[in-house]
Design a protein around this motif. Sequence first.
Motif, PDB file in Angstrom:
ATOM      1  N   LYS A 148       0.832  -1.201   0.000  1.00  0.00           N
ATOM      2  CA  LYS A 148       0.000   0.000   0.000  1.00  0.00           C
ATOM      3  C   LYS A 148       0.866   1.250   0.000  1.00  0.00           C
ATOM      4  O   LYS A 148       1.985   1.247   0.507  1.00  0.00           O
ATOM      5  CB  LYS A 148      -0.927   0.005   1.214  1.00  0.00           C
ATOM      6  CG  LYS A 148      -1.952  -1.111   1.193  1.00  0.00           C
ATOM      7  CD  LYS A 148      -2.892  -1.027   2.392  1.00  0.00           C
ATOM      8  CE  LYS A 148      -3.945  -2.114   2.339  1.00  0.00           C
ATOM      9  NZ  LYS A 148      -4.866  -2.043   3.498  1.00  0.00           N
ATOM     10  N   SER A 149       0.309   2.325  -0.537  1.00  0.00           N
ATOM     11  CA  SER A 149       1.019   3.603  -0.600  1.00  0.00           C
ATOM     12  C   SER A 149       0.520   4.541   0.492  1.00  0.00           C
ATOM     13  O   SER A 149      -0.650   4.474   0.902  1.00  0.00           O
ATOM     14  CB  SER A 149       0.815   4.257  -1.970  1.00  0.00           C
ATOM     15  OG  SER A 149      -0.572   4.491  -2.200  1.00  0.00           O
ATOM     16  N   ALA A 150       1.389   5.391   0.958  1.00  0.00           N
ATOM     17  CA  ALA A 150       1.021   6.387   1.960  1.00  0.00           C
ATOM     18  C   ALA A 150       1.644   7.723   1.595  1.00  0.00           C
ATOM     19  O   ALA A 150       2.755   7.776   1.052  1.00  0.00           O
ATOM     20  CB  ALA A 150       1.491   5.962   3.357  1.00  0.00           C
ATOM     21  N   LEU A 151       0.921   8.787   1.894  1.00  0.00           N
ATOM     22  CA  LEU A 151       1.406  10.146   1.678  1.00  0.00           C
ATOM     23  C   LEU A 151       1.387  10.886   3.009  1.00  0.00           C
ATOM     24  O   LEU A 151       0.370  10.903   3.705  1.00  0.00           O
ATOM     25  CB  LEU A 151       0.524  10.879   0.678  1.00  0.00           C
ATOM     26  CG  LEU A 151       0.920  12.333   0.392  1.00  0.00           C
ATOM     27  CD1 LEU A 151       2.236  12.393  -0.385  1.00  0.00           C
ATOM     28  CD2 LEU A 151      -0.183  13.059  -0.381  1.00  0.00           C
ATOM     29  N   VAL A 152       2.511  11.509   3.352  1.00  0.00           N
ATOM     30  CA  VAL A 152       2.604  12.329   4.553  1.00  0.00           C
ATOM     31  C   VAL A 152       2.661  13.783   4.126  1.00  0.00           C
ATOM     32  O   VAL A 152       3.581  14.213   3.427  1.00  0.00           O
ATOM     33  CB  VAL A 152       3.839  11.964   5.399  1.00  0.00           C
ATOM     34  CG1 VAL A 152       3.936  12.860   6.636  1.00  0.00           C
ATOM     35  CG2 VAL A 152       3.776  10.499   5.814  1.00  0.00           C
ATOM     36  N   ILE A 153       1.666  14.542   4.537  1.00  0.00           N
ATOM     37  CA  ILE A 153       1.550  15.957   4.180  1.00  0.00           C
ATOM     38  C   ILE A 153       2.349  16.795   5.172  1.00  0.00           C
ATOM     39  O   ILE A 153       2.225  16.629   6.378  1.00  0.00           O
ATOM     40  CB  ILE A 153       0.069  16.378   4.196  1.00  0.00           C
ATOM     41  CG1 ILE A 153      -0.713  15.617   3.123  1.00  0.00           C
ATOM     42  CG2 ILE A 153      -0.078  17.883   4.005  1.00  0.00           C
ATOM     43  CD1 ILE A 153      -2.205  15.792   3.206  1.00  0.00           C
ATOM     44  N   GLY A 154       3.164  17.711   4.659  1.00  0.00           N
ATOM     45  CA  GLY A 154       3.941  18.571   5.543  1.00  0.00           C
ATOM     46  C   GLY A 154       4.753  17.763   6.530  1.00  0.00           C
ATOM     47  O   GLY A 154       4.574  17.861   7.740  1.00  0.00           O
ATOM     48  N   CYS A 155       5.681  16.959   6.011  1.00  0.00           N
ATOM     49  CA  CYS A 155       6.340  15.916   6.808  1.00  0.00           C
ATOM     50  C   CYS A 155       7.314  16.437   7.839  1.00  0.00           C
ATOM     51  O   CYS A 155       7.774  15.672   8.698  1.00  0.00           O
ATOM     52  CB  CYS A 155       7.036  14.928   5.890  1.00  0.00           C
ATOM     53  SG  CYS A 155       8.398  15.635   4.918  1.00  0.00           S
TER      54      CYS A 155
END
Length: 226
Positions: free
Chosen positions: A69-76
Motif C-alpha cells: 500500500k502507498s502512503a502520503l505524509v503531508i507537511g512531513c
Amino acid sequence: MFEQQPQTLREKVKSLATESINQANPSGWFEILYAEANGDSNQVPWAKNTPHPYLQDWLERYSPEGKGKSALVIGCGLGDDAEALAKQGFAVTAFDISPTAISWCQQRFPKSSVNYLVADLFALDQTWQHHFDLVYECRNIQALPLNVRSQVINTVASLVAEEGTLLIITRFRDDKNEPEGPPWALSEGELAQFRKSGLQEIRRDTFVEGTESIKHLRLQYRKVSL
C-alpha cells in the motif's frame, strides 16, 4: 547564545505567519523557520524527533497493514512520522514546502525508503489525486488561515484513493468564532467538508493537553466507493 524560550518561539511563529499572510503567501513562512533553526530542532516548535504520540498510538492500537500500500505524509517536517509509516510496511511519499526540512529529513535518515520531496500543498502534482491508500495529515491545516481552509480541505480529501484512509491529527474548537492563531483549530463545520468530499468518518479519538485543556482530535476517514 541563550536557548530561545517557548513563549519567544511562539511569538516568532505568529510574527512569521502574519507576515506571510499579509503577503498572500500563507505557507511561505515555514521555510524561513526551518532555515533559521540552523539544524536545531528545538527551534521548530512542532518537532519531536520521534513519531507523534497520537500516530504511534494509532499504529500500535490498530496495526494497519502497509505491505503493498502507498502512503502520503503531508507537511512531513523532520520525517519521524513518515519513517514510522515506512516501518509499518507502507511505500511512503512525504513532502514539505520547505527545502530545508526535506534536506534535514534526508540527512537524518540517509538509508530511508521514504521518497522525500519538496512540494506545495497549494500546487500538488495532479497525478496524486485519488492515488494514496493512506493520507496522513498532522496539524498542517490548522497552521493555515481560515481564508484558505476550504481549498486545503478539498485538496487533502482529493488525495485519498477509493476505499483508502485519511488520518488527521488536529486541534479542535467547539465554537464557531474565528480563533486567534496560529494555530487556527478546526471546527465541526470545517470537518464536515471532508464528509462532503466523499469521506466517511469511522473513528474519532479526543485528547486534552496542557494546563489550558487544549482539545485535539485524531480522526480516521474512509474514502467511500464511487
